[in-house]
Design an enzyme around this catalytic site. Structure first.
Site, PDB file in Angstrom:
ATOM      1  N   GLU A   1       0.822  -1.206   0.000  1.00  0.00           N
ATOM      2  CA  GLU A   1       0.000   0.000   0.000  1.00  0.00           C
ATOM      3  C   GLU A   1       0.864   1.268   0.000  1.00  0.00           C
ATOM      4  O   GLU A   1       0.443   2.306  -0.488  1.00  0.00           O
ATOM      5  CB  GLU A   1      -0.922  -0.011   1.231  1.00  0.00           C
TER       6      GLU A   1
ATOM      7  N   HIS B   1       8.080 -26.562   1.139  1.00  0.00           N
ATOM      8  CA  HIS B   1       7.391 -27.679   0.490  1.00  0.00           C
ATOM      9  C   HIS B   1       6.233 -27.178  -0.356  1.00  0.00           C
ATOM     10  O   HIS B   1       5.309 -27.922  -0.666  1.00  0.00           O
ATOM     11  CB  HIS B   1       6.926 -28.667   1.558  1.00  0.00           C
TER      12      HIS B   1
ATOM     13  N   LYS C   1     -13.212   1.937  -1.932  1.00  0.00           N
ATOM     14  CA  LYS C   1     -14.158   2.098  -0.821  1.00  0.00           C
ATOM     15  C   LYS C   1     -15.352   2.932  -1.281  1.00  0.00           C
ATOM     16  O   LYS C   1     -16.501   2.627  -0.978  1.00  0.00           O
ATOM     17  CB  LYS C   1     -13.488   2.859   0.342  1.00  0.00           C
TER      18      LYS C   1
HETATM   19  O1  PA5 Z   1      -3.321   1.663   5.917  1.00  0.00           O
HETATM   20  C1  PA5 Z   1      -4.409   2.173   5.708  1.00  0.00           C
HETATM   21  O2  PA5 Z   1      -4.590   3.398   5.837  1.00  0.00           O
HETATM   22  C2  PA5 Z   1      -5.598   1.334   5.312  1.00  0.00           C
HETATM   23  O3  PA5 Z   1      -5.255   0.009   5.143  1.00  0.00           O
HETATM   24  C3  PA5 Z   1      -6.678   1.436   6.378  1.00  0.00           C
HETATM   25  O4  PA5 Z   1      -6.154   1.000   7.599  1.00  0.00           O
HETATM   26  C4  PA5 Z   1      -7.903   0.598   6.028  1.00  0.00           C
HETATM   27  O5  PA5 Z   1      -8.388   0.963   4.774  1.00  0.00           O
HETATM   28  C5  PA5 Z   1      -8.989   0.797   7.079  1.00  0.00           C
HETATM   29  O6  PA5 Z   1      -9.314   2.142   7.194  1.00  0.00           O
HETATM   30  P1  PA5 Z   1      -9.947   2.726   8.506  1.00  0.00           P
HETATM   31  O7  PA5 Z   1      -9.016   2.491   9.625  1.00  0.00           O
HETATM   32  O8  PA5 Z   1     -10.135   4.181   8.216  1.00  0.00           O
HETATM   33  O9  PA5 Z   1     -11.264   2.025   8.725  1.00  0.00           O
END
Ligand code: PA5
Length: 455
Positions: free
Chosen positions: A301, A330, A444
């Protein structure tokens, strides 16, 4: 110090696997000025409070609040702690729990008053799993910690709605505050204000703030990871000390003295110059298996970006892969050794396991097993790891190694902190914004629209 994490990049170097696949000393030298320049920017961003993950371990006030709140809630004798959250709001906790509690923690822990709760991290919206969890963790015996930085994530909000309904139905509105704790952005801040605050106000819930300048995947040492850790009795002070120890090492400008920078340089050069477009994280330890999962999100990410900082199209990022030694020898190692030579393999090693397990001196009729008799499983694990590293080197596959002297709060904190600092440096080398996730946000919004929301 005896608990210091060690890194070893020698098997990722050209000397070990040849110039086509390994990083040369000249390439490392060449990148030094870029590291120095990025270091200055990262330090300034830290000093200006742009990104807060660097100094979460300095926040003693939050630490005290977390400990105190956990102690208060523990008096209620919950049998279960259920985390409602996804992505960065869940993966850090899972990594800590797997590392610092046993694989069989939920089965082995005694339940009820005076004991620590079992833990269930609900990071998905599979209706079958969620329904089964609600049955296994009925509201009267459960504390739900809903964690969402934005406070507006459909998956997490739907989980919360189901949990609140179950509590209200059984015990009435007033009981909700005994069973739900909120972790979210501070009040009135953030692009989209957290919907968890109106919920908290309506039901009078305890709210933990998650600093605005800390992204989800960098939040493990914020209230996000700390409260569940405190509920399970982890040593939070040792976690903070581990962060501080690694922070001191990662504060060094000199690449060779800074484990995070050196690793970032190796991964970056391997990807951009040697075609190692995948980064495998392979712990040889069950305890560290979910660290690999956490790393996958952090690396993917943060670095998988269409646009560079200058707005140009760059399409950066290595694809992270999780593996487990010796299990995946394995399953995946055949591909890693003989398939495309496009991976850098990060091996995570544990110097000393908690226990030593002797392989008995039995089954004597089988002379073929003589080499195992009287040895330990620990020795076998070490041999499997070394065998794999050597075999990968023979096939000219680069390997970068991290050794934790043992697995505990201090060393796990060092590891996670180092990987965060490494990711921050790698983002600078790629020239991308490490800390945003426009690709996730769009998905989202589309899903929300499909559900009839505003998008
Ligand atoms: O790293 C990030 O920002 C994302 O993976 C969020 O943690 C994830 O989308 C969840 O978002 P939120 O904590 O706003 O519900």
């Amino acid at each position: 110090m005896a608990l210091d994490l060690k890194i070893d990049i020698s098997r990722a170097m050209a000397d070990a696997v040849g110039e086509e696949h390994g990083v040369t000393k000249a390439e490392l030298k060449e990148i030094e000025p870029r590291i120095a320049e990025a270091h200055a920017i990262l330090r300034k961003e830290r000093a200006d409070g742009v990104y807060g993950f660097w100094s979460l371990h300095e926040d003693k006030k939050t630490l005290a609040d977390v400990k105190e709140t956990a102690d208060e809630f523990l008096k209620n004798g919950y049998e279960n702690l259920v985390i409602l959250g996804i992505g960065g709001s869940a993966l850090g906790t899972t990594a800590l729990v797997t590392a610092l509690r046993s694989k069989f923690y939920n089965i082995m822990t005694k339940r009820g008053r005076g004991n620590r709760p079992r833990i269930f991290v609900m990071d998905n919206i599979d209706p079958d799993t969620f329904k089964k969890m609600m049955k296994l963790c009925p509201p009267q015996k459960t504390l739900y910690n809903v964690i969402s930085k934005s406070g507006n994530t459909a998956e997490t909000m739907s989980q919360l709605m189901i949990a609140v309904e179950a509590i209200e139905k059984k015990f009435g509105k007033d009981a909700v505050k005994k069973h739900v704790v909120v972790t979210s952005n501070p009040r009135g801040q953030g692009a989209a204000k957290s919907l968890l605050h109106p919920v908290a106000d309506e039901y009078g819930l305890k709210c933990f703030d998650m600093p605005l300048n800390v992204g989800g995947r960098f939040s493990v040492f914020s209230t996000v990871g700390l409260f569940p850790a405190a509920m399970l009795g982890m040593d939070l002070d040792a976690l903070f000390e581990g962060c501080a120890a690694m922070d001191a090492r990662c504060a060094k400008a000199e690449m060779k003295e800074n484990p995070a920078y050196l690793r970032a340089a190796i991964q970056y050069i391997a990807d951009t110059k040697k075609g190692k477009v995948m980064s495998v994280m392979m712990p040889y330890s069950d305890a560290l298996r979910d660290v690999a999962d956490w790393y996958c999100q952090l690396w993917a990410e943060s670095l998988g970006k269409k646009h560079g900082l200058d707005g140009s199209e760059v399409y950066t990022g290595q694809t992270p892969i999780k593996a487990l030694g010796a299990t995946d020898q394995h399953s995946q190692i055949q591909l890693y050794r003989e398939g495309p030579n496009n991976k850098l393999i990060n091996v995570l090693e544990v110097g000393r396991f908690e226990s030593s397990l002797k392989i008995p001196d039995n089954l004597k009729s089988l002379t073929e097993l003589e080499y195992l008799r009287g040895k330990t499983m620990n020795k076998l694990m070490a041999a499997e790891l070394q065998g794999t590293v050597d075999a990968l080197t023979l096939s000219k596959r680069p390997v970068s190694r991290i050794t934790l002297p043992r697995v505990n709060e201090h060393t796990v904190a060092q590891l996670l902190y180092m990987l965060e600092a490494e990711t921050a440096m790698a983002g600078r080398l790629y020239g991308v914004n490490t800390f945003d996730q426009p690709g996730v946000e769009e998905g989202k919004q589309i899903a929300r629209k499909l559900m009839g929301g505003k998008g």
